[in-house]
Design a protein around this motif. Structure first.
Motif, PDB file in Angstrom:
ATOM      1  N   ASP A  53       4.964  49.195 -37.327  1.00 19.16           N
ATOM      2  CA  ASP A  53       4.470  48.136 -36.445  1.00 19.16           C
ATOM      3  C   ASP A  53       5.648  47.531 -35.705  1.00 19.16           C
ATOM      4  OD1 ASP A  53       3.072  46.220 -35.135  1.00 19.16           O
ATOM      5  OD2 ASP A  53       2.151  45.341 -36.917  1.00 19.16           O
ATOM      6  N   GLU A  54       5.769  47.865 -34.444  1.00 26.94           N
ATOM      7  CA  GLU A  54       6.862  47.392 -33.607  1.00 26.94           C
ATOM      8  C   GLU A  54       8.206  47.516 -34.317  1.00 26.94           C
ATOM      9  OE1 GLU A  54       6.136  43.927 -31.303  1.00 26.94           O
ATOM     10  OE2 GLU A  54       4.038  43.846 -31.919  1.00 26.94           O
ATOM     11  N   SER A  86      -2.187  45.649 -34.420  1.00 24.81           N
ATOM     12  CA  SER A  86      -1.732  45.473 -35.813  1.00 24.81           C
ATOM     13  C   SER A  86      -2.908  45.584 -36.757  1.00 24.81           C
ATOM     14  CB  SER A  86      -1.073  44.114 -35.984  1.00 24.81           C
ATOM     15  OG  SER A  86       0.091  44.039 -35.198  1.00 24.81           O
TER      16      SER A  86
END
Ligand SMILES: Nc1ncnc2c1ncn2[C@@H]1O[C@H](COP(=O)(O)OP(=O)(O)OP(=O)(O)O)[C@@H](O)[C@H]1O
Ligand SMILES: [Mg+2]
Lengths: 848, 265
Positions: free
Chosen positions: B173-174, B54
């Motif tokens: 992000d995810e 991240s």
């Protein structure tokens, strides 16, 4: 549980500060008012205790007419000169000195204007030499009829010094004197509480201040050694018999300050009323804060419930929080109130030349501060506490949603409350509240506010979305608009808090404006005089002028008729009230358009009077009745009612013949009316009348429009006063806006972070918050303007009988409030907007 | 991996260090990362929890500043751009898809998708908008608010929002972290097709080997450093590398922990 509550409060201390601040400000207002009036009243006590410190006993006559403090001035009774010898003969009297002391000695300053007084009397006295309080500063005391001495403060205010020729207005028109001395008072004081002193020789003082020589208003008595003041008082009372007031110095001091204290108590009640409004507004703010906090803590609360806390414990925990905030805020508010009260007392003291008493905190201030502080907070937190207790344990497992609860119940309650408030208001305004009219009206207004506040959420969405369209041209504007419409309850309570203050200001504005146009219109229609002689009254004594001016004005070319009006406080048929007299009833009748309801209102012979239809009806007076009349001076006499005229809003009451004015407290006209002949321009005669008034500087001559303007400007200052007193309530409402925005920004950290991530700049973020604030503020002001106009219109409707017949809305004023609200919104948004702009994108998007 | 010219690089990190905190609490999240993300490619970043995925993505996207080193998007150096510059960059040249909370609750799906364009004051390209909407399959849901959409639909709206501005790079992000396998497949399939059919550049952080398999290339991070990479991955190859990395990291744990305490070179 208690510990958990307190720890959790500490975590949210910032959010509590603003709601606490509302209580602090409200309590500050309450305790500040109490401390201000307490300090002033002790200052007056001290002042009079000092003034009468050297006085053993004084003898006064019974006043002819006892006048209530608020109605006007009481003319002191006079006693024949032989009273001094009678007093001196009483055993135990060491010395007895006759004194003259009466209000109405007005000094004309070096600028040609009368030195004004905003309350303290302007005493004309006889010069009794130095000693006691008096200390000569310069020159000497008056010894010839054309000499005077004045107090040092007056001399410096008037710009006069020893040797000057000074014009003084008394019962007589202007007379000039030589200023031979100035004096101060013991302990190096230049003034005593702002009272103006003009000292004449004995005969001149009697003649000019009392209207006759050989009389005194007081006998100052010194007790022989070994005789107590109380003893002497009792002996004198016994020796002199009825018709005299014999009081010791201590009693005189107490009586003098008691009179002022009752005035202060009245003033205090007004201040407390406004403090009440501020606290009422504070309730909204606290209610909102607690509601938002309960909503934000739904999960936490549910978890507490899930692990076994009872509903009662939840309610308790919220209320404990409220009590703690209330106590802390009340303590701070009390401290601030002590400071503000003392400061205002010092300012007021300085303004009134009153040495202020030392600081003391009366028990009433402490008790009311804590009672009010805790009560307000707990009442406001009650609803949110209940709501908190209804959070089901299962909510801990659910996504925290902002439930959009239906507004039906709220709206029904609001409508019912509004109706109840309206009914109370109607009862109060129509005089059907069984003698409790004032309370019915005030209560009705309050209940109406609550009702309107309950209805606000219902209208919040459409109105806010409509208002918001004004700002929707940009993305931040649109987002701000959407945000302000997201939580109608929250927006509504915030706006409703502002509504209260604005509604009161707007309502009063509507009433005053209607009064202005109605009375102005009436005056314009009814008053048939082109020029009016009048002056601005600043103290209890109305300005007056030389009656000769009227005769000389009547002789001017182009003048048709002239009429002067005199006023007095008199006792007619056992009731004290205002009576007037005209120089010429026929002229007065013509100028005011009086019409006879019965009898005649054309002429008045000595011993006759006319009265308006309302008074006649109220008191059961009919033409032919004979009424005992006691004027401020002279002996009682009987007048016959010869006519009843129709009551007019601008003219009412008993009207006596011109002969009666000799016994009026002020035997000079306080108003004059000049009617010109057909075709004579007013501005041609006006300067000539003005020239005649050169020696009557208290008054001036104006044309009708300027006169009406002058009268209305007094109403304007009432409005300004009310605006100032409501400023705190409005400030608290603004705090409420800041509070709501700050909490919302906090709540929407994630959204703001997202917006920042997808490219909303800092300035745009701030604009978004600002639009939200402006929309809420303008919405609140709009509600206030609407509700206030409604209330104002209701009052105006009820005042139709009093002559307020036209409802006028002060449009520019009302529009100004809306614009100001917009500005206030911008200001309120500053801090929350900065906070929003600083939102850290990463923390915002990081999931917990 | 094909040879990349400078203009073939959508975003680049050169010797990027990221240190959080100081003294005792100091954490070195990135320690000298060098990576080039090819234009028109779908890159996945993988690695164990806490490895700095991240952080790297936030630095690449201009959401966070680096402690040392250089980041560039296209030809633009991010270091030295102020808040206004970064805001503009994010608005005009970068797209985002977060794991959750991607949408503003008071806006409809359409308004959410168009949000970056409206903020920039740009008119949407009608044709492209329709294409994006068609691809995400939301045509009949455009006037719904996020609360009326399922989690998968919400993420598709977020994808549409990220793509509608035709950004140079989309960072995700995810994006499927909160979705079930079917919704994940929808979202990932959509992302891949936008790369292959429209030439979009996408960088995606994920934990899921199956998700990484949609990418053209996988970069593996371990303790703040690039430790491996893989082109044309499949779920199996990704899983293999991850297992290997786990053991490798366990073996090296002592050494790495030792270097943690020291200052950043
Ligand atoms: N704001 C911060 N302050 C201090 N340390 C941080 C901060 N953000 C991240 N870290 C640390 O930096 C390291 C890398 O974090 P990062 O969030 O990039 O990991 P990640 O690879 O995304 O992990 P995950 O797969 O769990 O999301 C971790 O050790 C983390 O604790
Ligand atoms: Mg991560």
């Amino acid at each position: 549980m208690l510990r958990a509550t307190l720890t959790s409060m500490l975590h949210r201390k910032l959010r509590l500060v603003l709601s606490g601040l509302a209580v602090v400000l409200g309590v500050m207002f309450v305790s500040g008012s109490l401390i201000l009036t307490d300090t002033l009243s002790r200052s007056f006590d001290n002042l009079f205790a000092g003034v009468y410190a050297d006085t053993d006993v004084q003898v006064h006559g019974e006043p002819k007419v006892a006048v209530d403090e608020f109605e006007g001035e009481q003319v002191p009774a006079t006693m024949p000169a032989d009273i001094v010898d009678r007093v001196a003969d009483v055993p135990g009297v060491a010395s007895a000195v006759g004194e003259v002391e009466a209000d109405g000695a007005r000094v004309i300053g070096s600028d040609g204007k009368v030195v004004t007084s905003f309350g303290p009397p302007r005493l004309g006295v006889n010069w009794g030499g130095q000693g006691g309080l008096i200390e000569l500063r310069d020159g000497r005391g008056p010894s010839a009829p054309n000499e005077i001495a004045i107090d040092a403060a007056l001399a410096s205010n008037a710009g006069l010094s020893v040797g000057d020729q000074v014009g003084v207005l008394t019962l007589e028109p202007r007379q000039d004197f030589e200023l031979v001395g100035t004096f101060g008072f013991t302990e190096d004081r230049d003034t005593i509480g702002g009272v103006q002193f003009v000292a004449f020789t004995d005969e001149v003082a009697q003649e000019l201040m009392l209207g006759e020589t050989g009389v005194w208003t007081a006998v100052d008595v010194k007790a022989a050694p070994g005789v107590s003041h109380e003893q002497l008082r009792d002996d004198l009372t016994a020796a002199l018999g009825d018709g005299y007031q014999v009081r010791t110095g201590a009693e005189l001091a107490e009586d003098a300050s008691a009179g002022l204290r009752s005035g202060l108590a009245f003033f205090n009640n007004i201040l407390l009323g406004f403090a009440g409004v501020a606290l009422f507004v504070g309730i909204f703010l606290i209610l909102n804060t607690f509601s938002i906090m309960v909503a934000q803590r739904t999960r936490e609360l549910a978890l507490t419930r899930a692990v076994g806390a009872s509903r009662r414990q939840i309610v308790g925990s919220v209320l404990v929080e409220a009590v703690v905030i209330g106590l802390i805020a009340a303590g701070l508010g009390l401290a601030a109130g002590v400071g503000v009260g003392a400061l205002l007392a010092t300012l007021a003291g300085g303004f009134a030349s009153l040495p202020t008493a030392g600081l003391a905190v009366p028990a009433s201030a402490v008790i009311s501060a804590f009672t009010v502080g805790v009560l307000v907070t707990v009442v406001a937190a009650g609803m949110p506490a209940l709501r908190a207790s209804r959070v089901p344990p299962v909510a801990a497992m659910q996504e925290a949603a902002t439930p959009d609860r239906p507004l039906t119940r709220l709206s029904v309650a609001g409508t019912a409350t509004l109706a109840a408030g309206g009914a109370m208001l109607a009862l109060g305004l129509t005089g059907n509240a069984g003698g409790q009219e004032l309370w019915a009206v005030l209560g009705g207004v309050l209940v109406c506010f609550v009702g309107a506040a309950l209805l606000t959420p219902l209208i919040a969405r459409p109105v806010v979305s409509l208002l918001g369209r004004l700002f929707s041209w940009s993305v931040p504007g649109k987002l701000g608009r959407l945000n302000s419409g997201r939580n109608p309850r929250r927006t509504a309570i915030t706006a409703a808090a502002l509504m209260v203050g604005v509604a009161l200001v707007a309502g009063v504005g509507v009433i005053l404006d209607s009064a202005k146009t109605s009375i102005g219109g009436l005056a314009e229609d009814a008053m048939d005089a082109e020029l009016i002689i009048s002056g601005e009254q600043t103290g209890p004594r109305p300005p007056s002028f030389d009656p000769d001016v009227l005769d000389r004005a009547a002789a001017l070319p182009g003048v048709d008729t002239v009429a002067g009006l005199y006023g007095d406080q008199a006792e007619v048929d056992g009731q004290t009230g205002f009576v007037s007299a005209g120089t010429d009833l026929a002229a007065v009748r013509k100028m005011f358009g009086l019409t006879a309801e019965s009898g005649t209102v054309d002429t008045l012979a000595p011993g006759q009077l006319v009265v308006d239809s309302r008074t006649a009806e109220d008191r059961g007076i009919a033409v032919g009745d004979r009424l005992p009349v006691q004027l401020s001076r002279g002996e009682p006499s009987t007048y016959q009612v010869v006519g009843v005229y129709e009551w007019l809003p601008i003219f009412g009451g008993f009207v006596l013949p011109p002969e009666a004015t000799a016994n009026f407290g002020i035997p000079q006209p306080d108003m004059g009316f000049v009617k010109l002949t057909e075709g004579t321009p007013a501005d041609q005669v006006q300067p000539q009348v003005a020239a005649l008034l050169a020696d009557s500087p208290e008054v001036s001559v104006t044309d009708q429009n300027a006169f009406i303007e002058q009268q209305s400007s007094q109403l304007d200052s009432v409005l300004t006063m009310i605006q100032i007193l409501l400023a705190l309530a409005i400030l608290i409402a603004v705090l409420g806006i800041i509070n709501t925005l700050a909490l919302s920004v906090l709540e929407r950290t994630r959204e703001i972070g997202l917006l920042r991530a997808v490219g909303l700049g800092r300035a745009a973020t701030m604009r978004m918050i600002t639009v939200e604030a402006v929309v809420i503020a303008v919405f609140g002001a709009l509600l206030g303007v609407v509700v206030g106009s409604g209330l104002g219109a209701a009052v105006v409707g009820a005042l139709g009988d009093e002559g307020i017949t036209t409802l006028t809305l002060p449009w520019t004023q009302l529009a100004t409030y809306l614009v100001l609200a917009g500005i206030v919104g911008v200001v309120a948004a500053v801090l929350p907007a900065i906070r929003a702009a600083r939102t850290d994108v990463l923390t915002a998007i990081a999931y917990e | 991996m094909s040879a990349l010219g400078n203009d073939g690089v959508a975003a680049r990190a050169s010797d990027v260090w990221k240190v959080y905190g100081s003294g005792e609490a100091q954490v070195v999240a990135l320690r000298g990362v060098n990576v080039e993300l090819a234009r028109g490619a779908f890159t996945a970043i993988m690695g164990p929890s806490g490895s700095g995925k991240s952080t790297l993505m936030h630095c690449l996207a201009g959401l966070d500043s680096v402690t040392r080193g250089e980041i560039s998007i296209g030809d633009t150096q991010l270091t030295g751009l102020g808040d206004a510059g970064l805001t503009k960059l994010r608005r005009d040249r970068v797209g985002f898809i977060f794991q959750q909370f991607n949408l503003l609750p008071m806006l409809t799906a359409r308004e959410n998708i168009l949000l970056p364009l409206s903020i920039a004051g740009r008119k949407p390209d009608r044709g492209w908008f329709d294409t994006v909407i068609d691809t995400v399959g939301l045509a009949d849901r455009l006037s719904h608010r996020p609360s009326q959409l399922s989690g998968g639909q919400q993420q598709r709206v977020a994808c549409a929002r990220a793509l509608v501005t035709k950004p140079e790079v989309v960072f995700a992000d995810e994006p499927t972290g909160n979705l079930d396998s079917r919704s994940s497949a929808e979202v990932l399939g959509f992302l891949r097709s936008s790369v292959h059919e429209s030439g979009q550049t996408i960088v995606m952080v994920t934990h899921d080997p199956a998700a990484a398999a949609y990418a053209d290339r996988v970069v593996f991070l371990g303790d703040g450093q690039i430790v491996d990479e893989l082109t044309d991955p499949t779920a199996e190859t990704v899983l293999d590398i991850m297992k290997r990395l786990d053991t490798l990291l366990l073996v090296n744990a002592g050494e790495l922990a030792g270097s943690d305490a020291g200052p950043v070179r």
